[in-house]
Enzyme design. Structure first.
Site, PDB file in Angstrom:
ATOM      1  N   ASP A 139       0.817  -1.226   0.000  1.00 15.01           N
ATOM      2  CA  ASP A 139       0.000   0.000   0.000  1.00 15.01           C
ATOM      3  C   ASP A 139       0.848   1.272   0.000  1.00 15.01           C
ATOM      4  O   ASP A 139       0.348   2.343  -0.305  1.00 15.01           O
ATOM      5  CB  ASP A 139      -0.912   0.036   1.236  1.00 15.01           C
ATOM      6  CG  ASP A 139      -1.777  -1.205   1.354  1.00 15.01           C
ATOM      7  OD1 ASP A 139      -2.109  -1.791   0.317  1.00 15.01           O
ATOM      8  OD2 ASP A 139      -2.099  -1.594   2.494  1.00 15.01           O
ATOM      9  N   GLU A 234      -9.630   0.299  -3.503  1.00 16.51           N
ATOM     10  CA  GLU A 234     -10.658  -0.389  -2.712  1.00 16.51           C
ATOM     11  C   GLU A 234     -11.261   0.509  -1.625  1.00 16.51           C
ATOM     12  O   GLU A 234     -12.384   0.306  -1.186  1.00 16.51           O
ATOM     13  CB  GLU A 234     -10.082  -1.662  -2.076  1.00 16.51           C
ATOM     14  CG  GLU A 234      -8.921  -1.381  -1.116  1.00 16.51           C
ATOM     15  CD  GLU A 234      -8.279  -2.621  -0.525  1.00 16.51           C
ATOM     16  OE1 GLU A 234      -8.726  -3.736  -0.814  1.00 16.51           O
ATOM     17  OE2 GLU A 234      -7.315  -2.448   0.248  1.00 16.51           O
ATOM     18  N   HIS A 279      -5.493 -10.310  -4.525  1.00 18.11           N
ATOM     19  CA  HIS A 279      -4.190 -10.768  -4.021  1.00 18.11           C
ATOM     20  C   HIS A 279      -3.167 -11.045  -5.120  1.00 18.11           C
ATOM     21  O   HIS A 279      -2.005 -11.335  -4.809  1.00 18.11           O
ATOM     22  CB  HIS A 279      -4.376 -11.990  -3.119  1.00 18.11           C
ATOM     23  CG  HIS A 279      -5.058 -11.611  -1.830  1.00 18.11           C
ATOM     24  ND1 HIS A 279      -6.409 -11.417  -1.764  1.00 18.11           N
ATOM     25  CD2 HIS A 279      -4.560 -11.334  -0.605  1.00 18.11           C
ATOM     26  CE1 HIS A 279      -6.730 -11.048  -0.535  1.00 18.11           C
ATOM     27  NE2 HIS A 279      -5.640 -10.992   0.193  1.00 18.11           N
ATOM     28  N   LEU A 280      -3.588 -10.929  -6.402  1.00 12.69           N
ATOM     29  CA  LEU A 280      -2.583 -11.031  -7.468  1.00 12.69           C
ATOM     30  C   LEU A 280      -1.542  -9.930  -7.288  1.00 12.69           C
ATOM     31  O   LEU A 280      -0.391 -10.076  -7.698  1.00 12.69           O
ATOM     32  CB  LEU A 280      -3.239 -10.870  -8.834  1.00 12.69           C
ATOM     33  CG  LEU A 280      -4.122 -12.028  -9.294  1.00 12.69           C
ATOM     34  CD1 LEU A 280      -4.817 -11.685 -10.595  1.00 12.69           C
ATOM     35  CD2 LEU A 280      -3.264 -13.281  -9.470  1.00 12.69           C
TER      36      LEU A 280
END
Ligand code: F6P
Length: 361
Positions: A139, A234, A279-280
């Protein structure tokens, strides 16, 4: 000089963890003659019957390009829990952990993690245990470092996804929405959006309005581009609304992409599709930059311990790795500056953030 140090990985995995582990082990053994112990599954591995493994030059051979972490990791457990959906640090079982560390003859720790894991590391420091943190998260939201390893690889993956969505969007004249990770910040969406030529970038720092999204789609139609690519973080929020949670109790963000897809299709009449990259972005091999940064962080962390530093985190500042107090590292999240250079550049080249007054900005 410490005879033996421990290393652990906490929180979500990120590409480059193994690069750091390898550099720590090679520097500790090769340069300083220390022994190294890997603690399994984050701090959980030093509770109860400790789960540890001796790390040697041989055990870290070949792990540089490997994704994940050879030590395992946890982002829930005895050290981090959730109450009413919010993470908190409970009465940490630090006494038990310290007793076990003493029994294992581990004299200092190198802890690889994000905000939550480094906050726990800070507690060990407060109890006088020598500890150095290494910042990790895709992140890139840690305030005390310009970059965390894992971020650049995540951007590569999100950029490739956007490139691929581009050709299918253009072929079908569709609106494509790519939902990327990033928790409460828009770093992945912003960087990948720029690199992958998104038309609209939606980030938590700039709440969006559907009128602005639709305006941009229509403007593109008028200028002859009958497709639109949207990248959404997200944690992005519509003006006046809150974030979307897949699982509010577990604080798992997700769902904003499909919400946008439905609304855009309804408001424009254009066929729309949503892809959640998930999660890729965290799995698989680190790119060259993250291998390099992870390696530099790992070696610098061992040097910091060997020089008698503790309660610090290695950090990238102006292309140099320095150390900063762990306490500073966990104080604030680093968010995208809404009037910063990258946002300005994106707007200058015609990318919309779909702010309510976007056309006037
Ligand atoms: O912090 C890293 C991260 O990948 C976030 O971007 C994301 O919201 C979260 O972890 C996902 O966590 P989990 O692996 O528990 O689903």
């Amino acid at each position: 000089m410490y005879k033996q140090i421990g290393i652990l990985t906490g929180g979500g995995d990120a590409p480059g963890l193994n690069a750091v582990i390898r550099a720590v082990v090679r520097t500790a053994i090769g340069e300083f003659g220390m022994k190294c112990v890997g603690i399994e599954d984050s701090f959980e591995g030093i509770l109860g019957e400790p789960q540890v493994t001796k790390l040697t030059m041989k055990s870290v051979s070949g792990i540089l390009p490997r994704g994940g972490t050879i030590l395992g990791t946890r982002n829930r457990g005895n050290f981090v829990k959730l109450i009413d959906g919010k993470p908190f640090i409970p009465d940490l079982p630090i006494d038990e952990a310290l007793e076990n560390l003493a029994k294992l003859e581990i004299e200092a720790l190198i802890v690889l993690g994000g905000e939550g894991t480094l906050a726990i590391a800070e507690q060990f420091h407060r109890r006088g245990f020598p500890i150095i943190g290494v910042p990790k998260t895709i992140d890139n939201d840690l305030a005390a470092t310009e970059l965390t390893f894992g971020f650049m690889t995540a951007i590569d993956i999100a950029t490739e996804a956007l490139d691929r969505l581009h050709t299918t969007a253009a072929s079908h004249d569709r609106v494509m929405i790519l939902e990327v990770m990033g928790r409460h910040t828009g770093w992945i969406a912003l960087h990948a959006g720029l690199a992958g030529s998104a038309d609209i970038i939606l980030i938590p720092e700039i709440p969006f309005s559907f009128d602005s999204v639709v305006r941009k789609v229509r403007e593109r139609e008028k200028s002859g581009s009958r497709f639109t690519n949207i990248v959404v973080a997200e944690g992005a929020k519509e003006v006046g609304k809150s974030e979307f949670y897949k699982d509010p109790n577990a604080m798992r963000l997700g769902g904003v992409g499909s919400y946008i897809r439905e609304k855009v299709e309804e408001m424009t009449g254009k066929e729309s599709r949503c892809v959640v990259l998930g999660h890729l972005q965290r799995g698989g091999s680190p790119n060259a930059f993250d291998r390099m940064l992870g390696t530099n962080f790992g070696a610098c962390a061992v040097r910091a311990l060997a020089n008698g530093q503790t309660g610090k985190m290695v950090a990238l500042k102006a292309a140099e790795v320095v150390t900063v107090p762990l306490a500073d590292a966990v104080l604030n999240l680093k968010t995208v500056m809404v009037d910063g250079q990258l946002v300005r550049t994106a707007r200058d080249i015609g990318i919309s953030f779909a702010a309510p007054n976007e056309s006037k900005l």
